[in-house]
Design a protein around this motif. Structure first.
Motif, PDB file in Angstrom:
ATOM      1  N   ASP A  12       0.843  -1.201   0.000  1.00 49.42           N
ATOM      2  CA  ASP A  12       0.000   0.000   0.000  1.00 49.42           C
ATOM      3  C   ASP A  12       0.876   1.248   0.000  1.00 49.42           C
ATOM      4  O   ASP A  12       2.004   1.237   0.509  1.00 49.42           O
ATOM      5  N   PHE A  13       0.298   2.344  -0.534  1.00 55.27           N
ATOM      6  CA  PHE A  13       1.085   3.577  -0.648  1.00 55.27           C
ATOM      7  C   PHE A  13       0.160   4.743  -0.960  1.00 55.27           C
ATOM      8  O   PHE A  13      -0.671   4.662  -1.861  1.00 55.27           O
ATOM      9  N   VAL A  14       0.302   5.825  -0.212  1.00 54.58           N
ATOM     10  CA  VAL A  14      -0.335   7.110  -0.520  1.00 54.58           C
ATOM     11  C   VAL A  14       0.651   8.178  -0.071  1.00 54.58           C
ATOM     12  O   VAL A  14       1.011   8.240   1.110  1.00 54.58           O
ATOM     13  N   CYS A  15       1.118   9.004  -0.996  1.00 55.83           N
ATOM     14  CA  CYS A  15       2.072  10.055  -0.633  1.00 55.83           C
ATOM     15  C   CYS A  15       1.554  10.833   0.569  1.00 55.83           C
ATOM     16  O   CYS A  15       0.375  11.175   0.639  1.00 55.83           O
ATOM     17  N   ASN A  16       2.463  11.104   1.493  1.00 55.55           N
ATOM     18  CA  ASN A  16       2.127  11.842   2.703  1.00 55.55           C
ATOM     19  C   ASN A  16       3.073  13.042   2.782  1.00 55.55           C
ATOM     20  O   ASN A  16       4.058  13.032   3.519  1.00 55.55           O
ATOM     21  N   LEU A  17       2.776  14.050   1.978  1.00 59.89           N
ATOM     22  CA  LEU A  17       3.654  15.216   1.890  1.00 59.89           C
ATOM     23  C   LEU A  17       3.792  15.967   3.206  1.00 59.89           C
ATOM     24  O   LEU A  17       4.812  16.607   3.449  1.00 59.89           O
TER      25      LEU A  17
END
Length: 190
Positions: free
Chosen positions: A17-22
């Motif tokens: 799983d992956f979602v950019c977390n700026l």
């Protein structure tokens, strides 16, 4: 690995799983590293053509490096890439008021100044594509600076291939992506 069309796809882009977390990483992937972002052969002319429109978005340091080195450069591996500032930050990086790295090209795109989002390699990240004579490898590039993105992806239950759906379609087309979705469904059932 799975074969989808003329690509070999790592199961890691389905299983992880992956979602950019700026908010957490501050765009560190655009700042760290020993090489610029990969630029495809068919993107080199675009990089030159858009530069004058993107230039107002860029930092003074980025402008100096692009004008000295060029809109793209030949990397140590012999492939095209974006030039760097001081050997680490991409020359197209800009910073917002929270000191988060952003792409000057993408900001120009978001403002409607250009109609090209950014190099597809940047758009695909954390997926990396490697072209071979007969096939193209589609892999997950795991980097510790993205640990927060992995945690957020797990929390939101977003596999990598869904997070980068738009860019995978941009690179390989809708039919390819639909086939990948079917492969992913079958893989998850097992």
């Amino acid at each position: 690995m799975f074969q989808v069309g003329k690509t070999i796809v790592s199961e890691e882009i389905i299983e992880n799983d992956f979602v950019c977390n700026l908010n957490a990483c501050k765009g560190q992937c655009c700042i760290d590293g020993e090489a610029g972002a990969p630029v495809a052969d068919d993107e080199t002319e675009i990089m030159v053509d858009i530069y004058s429109k993107v230039k107002p978005y860029l930092s003074p340091e980025g402008i100096v490096e692009i004008e000295k080195q060029g809109a793209f450069v030949k990397g140590e591996d012999g492939e095209w890439e974006t030039p760097l500032v001081n050997g680490n930050a991409c020359a197209y990086v800009i910073f917002d008021e929270k000191k988060t790295a952003k792409c000057g090209i993408e900001e120009a795109y978001n403002d409607g100044v250009i109609d090209w989002k950014k190099p597809v390699s940047c758009h695909l990240y954390p997926v990396r594509v490697r072209e071979y004579t007969e096939l193209t490898a589609v892999n997950y590039h795991k980097w510790e600076i993205c640990d927060d993105a992995c945690s957020l992806g797990t929390e939101l239950q977003v596999p990598i291939y869904k997070f980068v759906k738009e860019s995978l379609i941009r690179k390989f087309g809708k039919e390819w992506y639909a086939e990948l979705e079917e492969v992913a469904k079958e893989h998850v059932k097992r």
